[in-house]
Write an enzyme that holds these catalytic residues in place. Structure first.
Site, PDB file in Angstrom:
ATOM      1  N   ASP A 155      49.953  34.066  55.716  1.00 32.99           N
ATOM      2  CA  ASP A 155      48.740  33.928  54.943  1.00 32.99           C
ATOM      3  C   ASP A 155      48.531  35.271  54.244  1.00 32.99           C
ATOM      4  O   ASP A 155      49.152  36.264  54.602  1.00 32.99           O
ATOM      5  CB  ASP A 155      47.609  33.630  55.921  1.00 32.99           C
ATOM      6  CG  ASP A 155      46.283  33.528  55.229  1.00 32.99           C
ATOM      7  OD1 ASP A 155      46.263  32.993  54.121  1.00 32.99           O
ATOM      8  OD2 ASP A 155      45.295  33.995  55.800  1.00 32.99           O
ATOM      9  N   PHE A 175      35.400  36.820  30.330  1.00 37.34           N
ATOM     10  CA  PHE A 175      36.790  36.846  30.783  1.00 37.34           C
ATOM     11  C   PHE A 175      37.370  35.437  30.793  1.00 37.34           C
ATOM     12  O   PHE A 175      36.674  34.474  31.085  1.00 37.34           O
ATOM     13  CB  PHE A 175      36.813  37.399  32.201  1.00 37.34           C
ATOM     14  CG  PHE A 175      38.103  37.213  32.894  1.00 37.34           C
ATOM     15  CD1 PHE A 175      39.108  38.140  32.703  1.00 37.34           C
ATOM     16  CD2 PHE A 175      38.326  36.122  33.707  1.00 37.34           C
ATOM     17  CE1 PHE A 175      40.314  37.971  33.327  1.00 37.34           C
ATOM     18  CE2 PHE A 175      39.534  35.951  34.332  1.00 37.34           C
ATOM     19  CZ  PHE A 175      40.521  36.882  34.147  1.00 37.34           C
ATOM     20  N   LYS A 181      36.859  46.109  29.160  1.00 30.75           N
ATOM     21  CA  LYS A 181      37.824  46.444  30.202  1.00 30.75           C
ATOM     22  C   LYS A 181      38.766  45.263  30.352  1.00 30.75           C
ATOM     23  O   LYS A 181      38.360  44.108  30.176  1.00 30.75           O
ATOM     24  CB  LYS A 181      37.135  46.760  31.525  1.00 30.75           C
ATOM     25  CG  LYS A 181      36.401  45.608  32.155  1.00 30.75           C
ATOM     26  CD  LYS A 181      35.821  46.012  33.501  1.00 30.75           C
ATOM     27  CE  LYS A 181      35.074  44.835  34.128  1.00 30.75           C
ATOM     28  NZ  LYS A 181      34.460  45.161  35.401  1.00 30.75           N
ATOM     29  N   THR A 209      49.177  31.120  50.283  1.00 32.29           N
ATOM     30  CA  THR A 209      47.797  31.573  50.210  1.00 32.29           C
ATOM     31  C   THR A 209      46.959  30.625  49.382  1.00 32.29           C
ATOM     32  O   THR A 209      47.453  29.934  48.496  1.00 32.29           O
ATOM     33  CB  THR A 209      47.722  32.999  49.629  1.00 32.29           C
ATOM     34  OG1 THR A 209      46.370  33.331  49.437  1.00 32.29           O
ATOM     35  CG2 THR A 209      48.463  33.096  48.313  1.00 32.29           C
ATOM     36  N   ARG A 214      47.313  28.985  45.889  1.00 34.34           N
ATOM     37  CA  ARG A 214      46.389  27.855  45.746  1.00 34.34           C
ATOM     38  C   ARG A 214      46.830  26.665  46.575  1.00 34.34           C
ATOM     39  O   ARG A 214      46.811  25.536  46.137  1.00 34.34           O
ATOM     40  CB  ARG A 214      46.279  27.449  44.280  1.00 34.34           C
ATOM     41  CG  ARG A 214      45.433  28.379  43.466  1.00 34.34           C
ATOM     42  CD  ARG A 214      44.219  27.666  42.937  1.00 34.34           C
ATOM     43  NE  ARG A 214      43.205  28.635  42.497  1.00 34.34           N
ATOM     44  CZ  ARG A 214      42.149  28.946  43.216  1.00 34.34           C
ATOM     45  NH1 ARG A 214      41.947  28.394  44.381  1.00 34.34           N
ATOM     46  NH2 ARG A 214      41.280  29.805  42.772  1.00 34.34           N
TER      47      ARG A 214
END
Lengths: 1246, 372
Positions: free
Chosen positions: A388, A531, A554, A668, A775
């Site tokens: 994990d 974003f 940024k 993960t 995912r």
């Protein structure tokens, strides 16, 4: 698609137990235990006798009770059998007791149930489907609930799903607006809606159902559900309707079956026991034939001296009985003590794991724990590790580590191992900045000085950090700021700015208030250019109090550098160097820039923007194009580096493990970018890898295509490397030595795991050095493990810390839980637990390796000694008319395995070491024999057997040759049976003792004691058994009176024993020496080479240049900008709330609009200037996210569903400050979720 | 597993730093190196060689003579007579002549050893054995078919023989058999007399000690008669039992000459009851009494006659009977197996040692590895 259980759909009517009882839904009582008091004995015995060995011994026992067959006393079998059964039973009972205890604890948790309009305390187990229960803050959700109402605005409700899926972000759930009005218990008690929904399943991210109430139907989605195992956070209370209870809950459906794990050695042992049984039958048949022949030829004539037993009337029947008699005698080739000894050894190894100080984490005060005692040797054979990410590889803590401002690098990374002796004190910010976060650590004084001096670039840099973000702040008391960041990255950056004097204090939809070096400054927020995954950057356009408009940006450096003004060239080069350096260290980097805008530029652009925003077709593209226009000619300020704190020693551990030929797959639930970044920072992925394949397809075809392409690429690169040689066939993919990595996302994985593609997937994945699956759902994790387990015949290990890893941990051969974190579900399901990922190397390379080695040596020796012991009977059969006469005294047979030879081999099995522990870590290659199963396999087994049989030949024929003619020195013949028995037995004990002495590679005092002690015990017991005292009490039982004395007093006997020992051992010695000489194993070399000059290999090694990875892209979700400008996340005034909650709108845009208005009228707390308020009312701050963009982004998260833009709930989660580890940045988290509820396509109409 | 102490402090659960728990016990790690293995082989070979030679020399000093009298000489008719069980009670005597080519001397240089190790043995070191071939005393059911509790003279067991003795536990009338069981029942019951025929034509009976031929523990512990006293004779003690089926005399009358040698403690019975491990065996019959005559120095070379009370039937099981005359050294009787086995072993080990050395010198990889 759905797998339909017997239950095809579920109907639940609220507050109507009678109605719901018709369906007999499972109650909320969970039961993970296996037995109760009554069923324990039969069930446990039944389970135990499912073991081949136990049944076999039971069968033997029955045979021994038949007098015509019984060639051995019954006690030789029953004593060990009962011992084994009871030890196992006690162990099972204890395990089950603890399961009962934990079940009870869970079942007896209190919850508040609405019964008859009154809230009553009720135990969890008594909660029924259809009940309405009240949850309070920080409570666990008792069952899968349909959220009806909550105390929060808009009936929002925040939950933490860490126990469920491992994601530590908070999630938001919202009730239907119709039910959200049912605020108080009285109304809820009247609620009689009926829910029709899907049957129980294990899909955590979807729920389809419909609520029928008052002749209307309302679609329900996952957005309305609170699942069992979640924890309610930041919500005073909420009400929910129980839909699934107990075993039907998604948590339980996901937990998977508890499987009894066996090691491969166990399985091999069972096979071997079967073989041995076959061997036994063969021996029995041979001897029975011998018996038939003998009885016919000789025995029939001998009848006057020894008539046949009454039931025997011919030689064939005698042979039949003789067969069974021999089965009994020869059964000691698989003594039951084998199983006991194996268990004892494993228990010993488990204790060594528990006792290991180097696997003790002082920070969390947890020692490693072997929770299962039966898997130790498998730790020495692991080939695949499934890990994990969050909480296992990383600590889930972000720290602002370094930055580069205007070409100058600041910040000094602390040594991640903490090994750096000269540790600089962290800067003390509080002295001059009362708003500083105390948990923030920064070590470079020079940055602080630069701020003090007032370097404009530094100030501007920090200003960007304090303005360009979507963090929310909460000031509970004056000066105590709590940031709620959507991603920990962002939180870290804003906190850094805060400590350096640019404190972000509060925001309204149209303003941002900061505290710059002690001076409050309010900026007007003109626009947030939000974003998204394609843009990989975010900008804000603000007007400062002086009225100057500036764009702060940024974003990922690659994207940002293209949009810089040409005069930045030199600075860009320097910054780029710094960025490379940071990336090499595995830090997440961001570049910062600004652009001054004139009023005209702004006005012109704002006009275009509004046009794009209002467009109905291709809104996204048009918006992106507009953004693109303004984000040009920017001035570079610098770059930041944020560290996603890995757990200690992770890269080193991974490097060592991969040197040991262990493949590591990361599974993960995180986003692809995050996972890849972690892959880099823990050195799983490196820049010298030949290629990294990313499989991201959404359809079967695309996934197949992508997999195929990557395989082709691999073959191609292999071909080019081999200089145009013939490409290896695809089945040899694994032999390709190129450095590849595969990254596959959850939705692609769903296709890849389908039956027709799994082979393809596996082939591709196994050819890669590193595999990252992102995912993925808990079940997919288990499926991946299962896939590898099934097809690769390799030992798999799964390591994780959260409840989402439980199924994977249970599926893998070995499950490891990271303890000391929040949830303990993973630990409970695991076989081993410790608190640091890095302990894995010690667990595998030291403990696992030793366990495997010891177990193998133990087994080899054990089979050897028992064959040597037992086969003597076979040879004797040829001399005693195949009458199943034993060679030894029956006490010797009983005690041989239990007493005379058990302890030395146990000591070897527990304490043996071939090379010291440091060496196993220095030479990870030493791990390989375990993976290749070299030390104990069928071949080795046959060698042991052959050696045993050879020894038995020597042990029988040498005494036979000598004693059949020998006499004592007083003339009395030595050829009597008892003398022969004693001589052979003594020779046997001595030979096997010498052999164990030869096998023991690590003579501790205990080994000495056991080996010499066993010999001593043998002689002591021998003389005691043959003493006149025992004979006088039980003359029938101890009729070997005086044999020991008479036999062992004869020099000829000792000469015989010595000769037998020499003949038995010398060939072994010779073969071992030859093997050592001709084919030395690495361990032999290591052992023998005292002066190893080879320098300690540096695992991994830092990669000089790293590819840059923008941290910004990783943890961010788009849509936040819109949320801010819409103001929904602001605490609304009660008035606004009242107007709001009463309405349910189908259009989210409308909702936002309305909210904005409500807010602008309601939010009077920051008195805006007239101009500002005019601006905010006339030109509302631009919301930048579009529904279409949302759709694209969301599609990654919920691949199966198509989304309707109807129910987008926007929310901010308030989150209490969390306790964080020592010296952390005191990360403040704000999690914002933009969840698309997806209901339209799965509503059950009717 | 892993009980957690409820201690306090940050390190309360830290495992002890003991050498045992941390697997750091001081230990000796031997390994097979050429420096240890090769010399071991050479030394082993040498030791075996020396032992073999010594044993061979010792064995050369001992003689053994076997006289098969199954159907030799006049025994053929007896042999045939004993074929049928009906004639088992008919006495049959026969004689067999044999020649002793060499004197069985006293082995004087090891005299002390002999005396030391033969506590209960009267003077004399020529041993007379009866040998049986193809007689299976080692069959499982045969070996079990005895009652040691009965033979140790326990009153209860005397009248109630163990079921293991079946079918030799009770006779046809239901009387308990003493001693019961197949072993006792099949006791060897030939009596052997050896006559020395010196060249002068006279006949001298070779005097034998017929007692003290069993293990001390057997004679004194394992086999006891039921309790008797002056008024209560051995015969009375055995009252209520019957003799084994094949026996001609009851157990309390086994020895006419010595009343102390009767009952369960009869030496011949004890010797017989010590079951042989293999179907061909010899059991001690007597020891030469060297008190007088030509036998003081041992058994002189010359012609002998063996006269037999031929009772024991061997024809049914195709067995053979023989008389074995042997002498012993410290090492026991004549036994070539051990010295030869030692010599062969020595040779094989030497060959192995040479091979190992060659391999080590020529092809061994270890040498190179060590240099690295």
């Amino acid at each position: 698609f759905f797998v339909f259980f017997t239950e095809e759909e579920r109907r639940v009517r609220a507050n109507d137990r009678e109605y719901n009882e018709k369906f007999q839904y499972a109650s909320n009582c969970i039961m993970t235990s296996k037995y109760n008091i009554i069923t324990f004995l039969p069930v446990n015995l039944f389970e135990q006798f499912q073991e081949v060995a136990n049944t076999y011994f039971l069968f033997l026992l029955i045979l021994q009770l038949i007098p015509q067959i019984s060639s051995l006393s019954w006690f030789t079998t029953i004593v060990p059998l009962v011992l084994v059964l009871s030890i196992t039973a006690v162990k099972d009972a204890t395990d089950d007791y603890f399961r009962h205890k934990s079940d009870n604890q869970v079942n007896n948790r209190q919850s508040q149930v609405l019964i008859g309009g009154i809230l009553q305390k009720e135990k969890w187990m008594n909660v029924r489907v259809g009940d309405i229960i009240k949850l309070e803050n920080n409570q666990f959700v008792a069952a899968d609930l349909l959220l009806l109402s909550s105390s929060e605005p808009h009936s929002l409700c925040y939950i933490e799903t860490a126990e469920l899926d491992g994601e530590t972000n908070m999630k938001v759930r919202q009730s239907l607006s119709v039910t959200s009005e049912l605020g108080d218990p009285n109304n809820l008690a009247q609620f009689d809606g009926e829910v029709v929904c899907e049957p129980p399943n294990n899909k955590l991210d979807r729920f389809c159902g419909t609520l029928y109430w008052k002749d209307c139907k309302y679609p329900l989605s996952n957005q309305n559900m609170l699942l069992r195992g979640c924890v309610l956070r930041n919500t005073e209370s909420c009400y929910g309707l129980v839909i699934f209870a107990g075993p039907d809950t998604k948590l339980m459906q996901n937990s998977g079956r508890t499987k009894f794990k066996r090691t491969s050695i166990d399985r091999l042992m069972n096979t071997l026991v079967l073989w041995i049984f076959g061997f036994l039958v063969c021996m029995g048949v041979i001897l029975a034939i011998g018996n038939a022949v003998w009885e016919k030829e000789v025995g029939a004539l001998f009848q006057s001296f020894l008539p046949w037993d009454p039931p025997v009337d011919n030689f064939l029947f005698s042979a039949f009985l003789s067969f069974w008699s021999y089965v009994i005698i020869l059964n000691t080739v698989v003594p039951i003590s084998l199983y006991v000894s194996v268990e004892v050894i494993r228990l010993g190894h488990s204790y060594f794991i528990n006792w290991d100080r180097r696997m003790f984490c002082s920070r969390s005060n947890t020692a490693a724990e072997a929770r299962t005692t039966t898997l130790n040797e498998e730790l020495g054979q692991v080939e695949y590790i499934f890990s994990d990410k969050t909480g296992t590889l990383t600590q889930n803590i972000m720290t602002f580590n370094k930055c580069s401002i205007n070409g100058r690098a600041y910040g000094e990374v602390m040594d991640i191992l903490g090994a750096q002796q000269k540790r600089v004190q962290p800067l003390d910010f509080t002295a001059w900045n009362p708003l500083a976060d105390r948990d923030f650590c920064f070590y470079d004084q020079s940055l602080l000085e630069a701020v003090m001096v007032g370097e404009p670039a530094v100030h501007e840099f920090l200003r960007v950090l304090s303005l360009c973000h979507t963090v929310m702040s909460e000031e509970k008391r004056e000066g105590v700021l709590v940031y709620k960041a959507q991603s920990p990255d962002e939180g870290a950056l804003v906190t850094a700015a805060r400590n350096f004097g640019f404190v972000f204090r509060s925001r309204t939809p149209g303003t941002v208030t900061t505290h710059e070096l002690g001076k409050a400054v309010t900026y007007t927020l003109l626009a947030i250019l939000d974003f998204n995954n394609i843009r990989k950057r975010m900008s804000v356009i603000v007007r400062n109090p002086e009225g100057r408009i500036r764009l702060y940006c940024k974003g990922a450096d690659t994207v940002l550098f293209e949009r810089l003004h040409s005069c930045n060239h030199e600075l860009m080069n320097i910054t780029s160097d710094h960025l490379n350096e940071y990336a090499g260290d595995g830090l997440r980097t961001l570049a910062l820039a600004y652009r001054d805008l004139s009023e005209e530029q702004w006005e012109a652009w704002a006009e275009r923007f509004r046009g794009a925003d209002k467009a109905t077709d291709c809104r996204d593209d048009r918006l992106a194009a507009v953004y693109e226009e303004i984000e040009q000619d920017m001035m570079l300020l610098g770059a930041t580096a944020v560290e996603d704190k890995l757990q200690d020693g992770v890269p080193e551990t991974i490097a060592i493990l991969s040197l040991a030929n262990i493949k590591i797959w990361v599974l993960t639930g995180d986003k692809q970018e995050t996972a890849v970044n972690i892959g880099y920072s823990c050195k799983m992925l490196t820049d010298d890898m030949t290629e990294i394949f990313i499989v991201n397809g959404h359809t079967v075809q695309s996934v197949r295509e992508e997999l195929r392409k990557s395989r082709e690429r691999m073959l191609e690169s292999a071909r080019t490397r081999d200089g145009g040689k013939e490409a290896p066939p695809s089945s040899l993919l694994e032999s390709i030595s190129g450095e590849f990595a595969l990254i596959i996302s959850g939705h692609s994985l769903a296709h890849a795991l389908e039956a027709d593609m799994e082979r393809e997937f596996l082939e591709t994945a196994c050819a890669c050095r590193a595999v990252i699956c992102c995912r993925v759902t808990p079940l997919q994790k288990a499926l991946v493990v299962e896939l590898v387990k099934r097809h690769k015949k390799a030992v798999t290990l799964a390591i994780g810390d959260g409840a989402n890893d439980v199924s994977m941990i249970k599926t893998a051969h070995i499950g490891v839980g990271i303890s000391g974190q929040e949830g303990i579900q993973a630990v409970l399901a695991s076989d081993y637990s410790f608190s640091q990922f890095r302990f894995l190397q010690r667990l595998l390379l030291v403990h696992g390796r030793w366990s495997y080695l010891r177990m193998c040596r133990f087994l080899c020796y054990f089979f050897y000694k028992n064959f040597a012991f037992t086969m003597v009977h076979f040879w004797f059969g040829f001399f005693c008319g195949f009458s199943a006469q034993t060679v030894y005294d029956q006490y010797f047979i009983t005690l041989y395995n239990i007493v005379y030879t058990s302890l030395p081999v146990l000591a070897m099995g527990i304490f043996d070491q071939d090379v010291p522990e440091q060496r196993s870590l220095e030479y990870p290659k030493l791990y390989e024999p375990g993976q290749l199963n070299l030390l104990f396999n069928k071949r080795e087994f046959f060698i042991c057997i052959a050696q045993g049989i050879y020894t038995s030949v020597v042990l029988f024929f040498i005494p036979y040759g000598v004693l059949s003619h020998a006499t004592q020195s007083n003339g009395v013949p030595l050829a009597d049976y008892q003398t022969f028995a004693v001589t052979t037995a003594t020779a046997l004990v001595i030979v096997v003792s010498v052999q164990i002495a030869l096998d023991t590679g690590y003579w501790t005092a205990i080994n000495h004691f056991f080996i010499w002690g066993s010999l001593g015990t043998y002689f002591t017991i021998l003389f005691a058994m043959h003493s006149s005292i025992l004979f006088n009490i039980f003359p029938k039982q101890f009729h070997f009176l005086g044999s020991a004395h008479n036999t062992l007093g004869q020099p000829v006997v000792w000469l015989t024993i010595a000769l037998a020992t020499v003949i038995s051992i010398a060939p072994v010695l010779a073969f071992r020496f030859l093997k050592l000489d001709l084919k030395p194993q690495l361990s032999d070399t290591v052992r023998n080479t005292q002066l190893v000059l080879q320098k300690k290999r540096k695992p991994g090694g830092r990669v000089g240049r790293g590819s840059r990875r923008s941290g910004y892209a990783f943890a961010h979700q788009e849509g936040f900008g819109e949320l801010i400008t819409s103001g929904k996340n602001m605490r609304l005034s009660s008035m606004a709330l009242a107007t709001f909650a009463s309405r349910h709108s189908s259009s989210w845009i409308d909702t936002l609009r309305r909210k904005k208005h409500a807010n602008s009228t309601g939010a009077q707390n920051t008195p805006p200037t007239g101009e500002d308020s005019a601006a905010s009312s006339q030109t509302p701050p631009l919301s930048t996210s579009s529904s279409a963009a949302g759709k694209a982004g969301q599609a990654c998260n919920e691949p199966v569903l198509t989304h309707s833009p109807d129910d987008i709930a926007l929310s901010v989660i308030r989150c209490p400050e969390r306790e964080v580890g020592e010296c952390s940045t005191g990360t403040v988290q704000v999690n914002i979720h933009l969840k698309t509820s997806s209901s339209t396509n799965c509503i059950l109409w009717g | 597993m892993g009980k957690k102490q409820a201690g306090t402090g940050p390190l309360s659960r830290r495992p002890d730093n003991s050498a045992f728990k941390q697997q750091r016990l001081p230990a000796w790690s031997p390994s097979l190196t050429p420096q240890t293995v090769l010399p071991t082989f050479y030394i082993l070979s040498l030791v075996c060689l020396l032992l073999g030679i010594w044993l061979l020399i010792t064995v050369e000093y001992t003689y053994e003579l076997k006289v098969d009298y199954t159907d030799a000489g006049t025994c053929e008719q007896c042999f045939n007579l004993r074929k049928h069980a009906i004639d088992s009670s008919t006495p049959c005597k026969c004689t067999v002549s044999f020649h002793v080519p060499k004197t069985f001397p006293r082995v004087s240089f090891q005299h002390d050893v002999v005396r030391l190790s033969a506590r209960c043995l009267p003077q004399g070191d020529v041993f007379f054995y009866y040998g049986l071939r193809n007689f299976h005393q080692n069959l499982r059911r045969y070996m079990d078919s005895r009652d040691d509790a009965q033979m140790v003279g326990r009153k209860n067991n005397l009248k109630a023989p163990s079921s293991y003795c079946a079918p030799f536990d009770y006779d046809a009338n239901g009387k308990p058999i003493a001693p019961c069981g197949a072993v006792a029942n099949s006791m060897f019951n030939d009596s052997l007399t050896v006559m020395y025929n010196p060249t002068d034509g006279s006949k001298i009976q070779v005097p034998l000690y017929r007692k003290g031929i069993a293990w001390y523990t057997d004679k004194n512990v394992k086999f006891r008669n039921p309790p008797t006293n002056n008024t209560f004779s051995l015969q009375q003690a055995f009252e209520g039992t019957t003799r084994p089926l094949y026996w001609q005399r009851p157990v309390y009358e086994l020895d006419d000459t010595d009343s102390n040698n009767n009952g369960f403690i009869n030496d011949d019975l004890i010797v017989w009851m010590r079951e042989a491990a293999f179907p061909n065996f010899k059991k001690l019959y007597g020891v030469l009494n060297r008190a007088q005559g030509p036998f003081t120095e041992g058994l002189p070379a010359g012609n002998y006659t063996l006269s037999i009370n031929y009772n024991f039937p061997v024809e049914p099981f195709r067995g053979r009977k023989e008389l074995v005359i042997s002498m012993v050294t410290w090492f026991g009787g004549q036994n070539y197996f051990l010295p030869i086995a030692y010599l062969v072993t020595s040779g094989l080990i030497l060959v192995t040692a040479v091979v190992l050395t060659t391999v080590f010198v020529k092809v061994g990889k270890k040498g190179k590895n060590m240099e690295e």
